[in-house]
Write an enzyme that holds these catalytic residues in place. Sequence first.
Site, PDB file in Angstrom:
ATOM      1  N   PHE A 128      14.934  -2.740 -31.655  1.00  0.00           N
ATOM      2  CA  PHE A 128      13.935  -3.778 -32.323  1.00  0.00           C
ATOM      3  C   PHE A 128      13.239  -4.524 -31.485  1.00  0.00           C
ATOM      4  O   PHE A 128      12.070  -5.119 -32.075  1.00  0.00           O
ATOM      5  CB  PHE A 128      14.727  -4.226 -33.444  1.00  0.00           C
ATOM      6  CG  PHE A 128      15.139  -5.974 -33.297  1.00  0.00           C
ATOM      7  CD1 PHE A 128      16.437  -6.041 -32.270  1.00  0.00           C
ATOM      8  CD2 PHE A 128      14.507  -7.030 -33.125  1.00  0.00           C
ATOM      9  CE1 PHE A 128      16.709  -7.290 -31.883  1.00  0.00           C
ATOM     10  CE2 PHE A 128      15.039  -8.181 -33.028  1.00  0.00           C
ATOM     11  CZ  PHE A 128      16.139  -8.229 -32.238  1.00  0.00           C
ATOM     12  N   LYS A 129      13.598  -4.984 -30.161  1.00  0.00           N
ATOM     13  CA  LYS A 129      12.938  -5.781 -29.476  1.00  0.00           C
ATOM     14  C   LYS A 129      11.399  -5.393 -29.126  1.00  0.00           C
ATOM     15  O   LYS A 129      10.525  -6.120 -28.866  1.00  0.00           O
ATOM     16  CB  LYS A 129      13.592  -6.212 -28.112  1.00  0.00           C
ATOM     17  CG  LYS A 129      14.925  -6.754 -28.473  1.00  0.00           C
ATOM     18  CD  LYS A 129      15.532  -7.567 -27.474  1.00  0.00           C
ATOM     19  CE  LYS A 129      16.720  -8.377 -27.652  1.00  0.00           C
ATOM     20  NZ  LYS A 129      17.740  -7.851 -28.380  1.00  0.00           N
ATOM     21  N   ASP A 130      10.944  -3.865 -29.275  1.00  0.00           N
ATOM     22  CA  ASP A 130       9.939  -3.499 -29.025  1.00  0.00           C
ATOM     23  C   ASP A 130       8.897  -3.879 -30.180  1.00  0.00           C
ATOM     24  O   ASP A 130       7.790  -3.989 -29.991  1.00  0.00           O
ATOM     25  CB  ASP A 130       9.800  -2.032 -29.176  1.00  0.00           C
ATOM     26  CG  ASP A 130      10.436  -1.338 -28.039  1.00  0.00           C
ATOM     27  OD1 ASP A 130      10.355  -2.099 -27.035  1.00  0.00           O
ATOM     28  OD2 ASP A 130      11.060  -0.275 -28.099  1.00  0.00           O
TER      29      ASP A 130
END
Length: 479
Positions: free
Chosen positions: A120-122
């Site tokens: 999810f960091k993208d």
Amino acid sequence: MKYVSTRGHAGRPEFCDILLGGLAPDGGLYLPETYPRVSRAELDAWRKLSYAELAFEILSKFITDIPPADLKAICDKTYTAQVYRHARPGDDAAQITPVHWLEKGRLGLLELSNGPTLAFKDMAMQLLGNLFEYVLDKRGETINILGATSGDTGSAAEYAMRGKHGVRVFMLSPHGLMSPFQRAQMYSLQDDNIHNIAVTGMFDDAQDIVKAVSNDAAFKAKYKIGAVNSINWARVAAQVVYYFKGYFGATESSDQQVAFCVPSGNFGNICAGHIARMMGLPVAKLILATNENDVLDEFFRTGVYRPRKAAETRVTSSPSMDISKASNFERFAFDLVGRDPKKVAALWAEVDAGRAFDLSGTPEFARLGEFAFVSGASSHADRLATIRQVYEQYGVTLDTHTADGMKVAWDHAAGLPAGVPLLVLETALPVKFAETIREALGHEPERPADLEGIEKLPQRVEVMAPDVEAVKRFIVERV
Ligand SMILES: *Cc1c(COP(=O)(O)O)cnc(C)c1O
């Protein structure tokens, strides 16, 4: 929009002033002076928007110092189905964060891991890459991002910053300790502005080098050293968007409520959920899930916030949640104590000295219910059992972090009002944590077709002893 420090520093910077920096000068974290409120009419209108359009509407409430046409172009360029291309078969990649129902209308996954590095960091980091490039170009400046990673953050930062003007990345990782897949993801990047350094030591050794270099004020200023860590306000702001998008994906009308369950480490992801709710998103519950490193679960159950010592921090099979203190938690605490910076400064004087604080029995802790939080923790055995159960019941393979979320979501599902859909935030795809998937299911997790054979690509990495001076020399020779 002006920003305030949680510890009361007198400055009132705007978005671009804090984009490239870290902490406020008093050691606090920045938050908007007030949370923008979203009207019912806006909620109704936003339901029809694409992700990029929605991102523009929400971010333009927080970012008032970039001309709207430019911000719009940045959102359009960031949130495309080409970038977020790893949706599950049958789900619509154009939604960017589609909802994958396990039980239609009742229990779903909010897919946040369809970006280039499958975590999810993208969602936030890709936006950050484009914002950095824009602001640096405008100012004619450059930045050298220095970081340490044990996996997810470093790769998300490198894929967001690759090829961007004005930005170089120097990323330290522990030599030989990441999975072959994670190594291949990072080290196969051939962009001139990305530098991987594998330190012959542990993650903590890499982290200590970053701290030592950043604490050298003269070096830091001369070589324009910056960071992209989880306290960066722009990352939190970007994450607010998918709570709205998930809400629209799970409901038919804005009379409905939803609940979110969030696998948590540094409190960055769920902090964005808290802000979405403060803006007026109809959220019935924010369910916080931890692994064995349960410092946040302990707080929400007891009112005691007790950061752990490094030696007390367990190495688990959901490693991106292995934290000893939750760096973004101070933002929520600021709201909890009625936005009184003196109270926050007093509490964090304890935390910064390595001590706990205890809000049990205080009026502040009694207000916790107003913020819709509940919490729970999961263990390695829970993860394995959850991965197996979800696979058998629904034919879906969860990654280990999302499994922690699912376990805690199940524990709280009965306490939700009837008819409220429960969305578990999918924070990574299972291929990143293949070893535990094999342990749970006895077979390999599926892998996106475009990442087949990634381990065989040529790799570019500098192996180095954990030596601060050597790392400084490496940077000096390349800037
Ligand atoms: C970073 C990360 C988390 C924790 O998110 P926070 O914002 O630190 O709470 C959870 N799962 C995965 C896969 C991550 O990479």
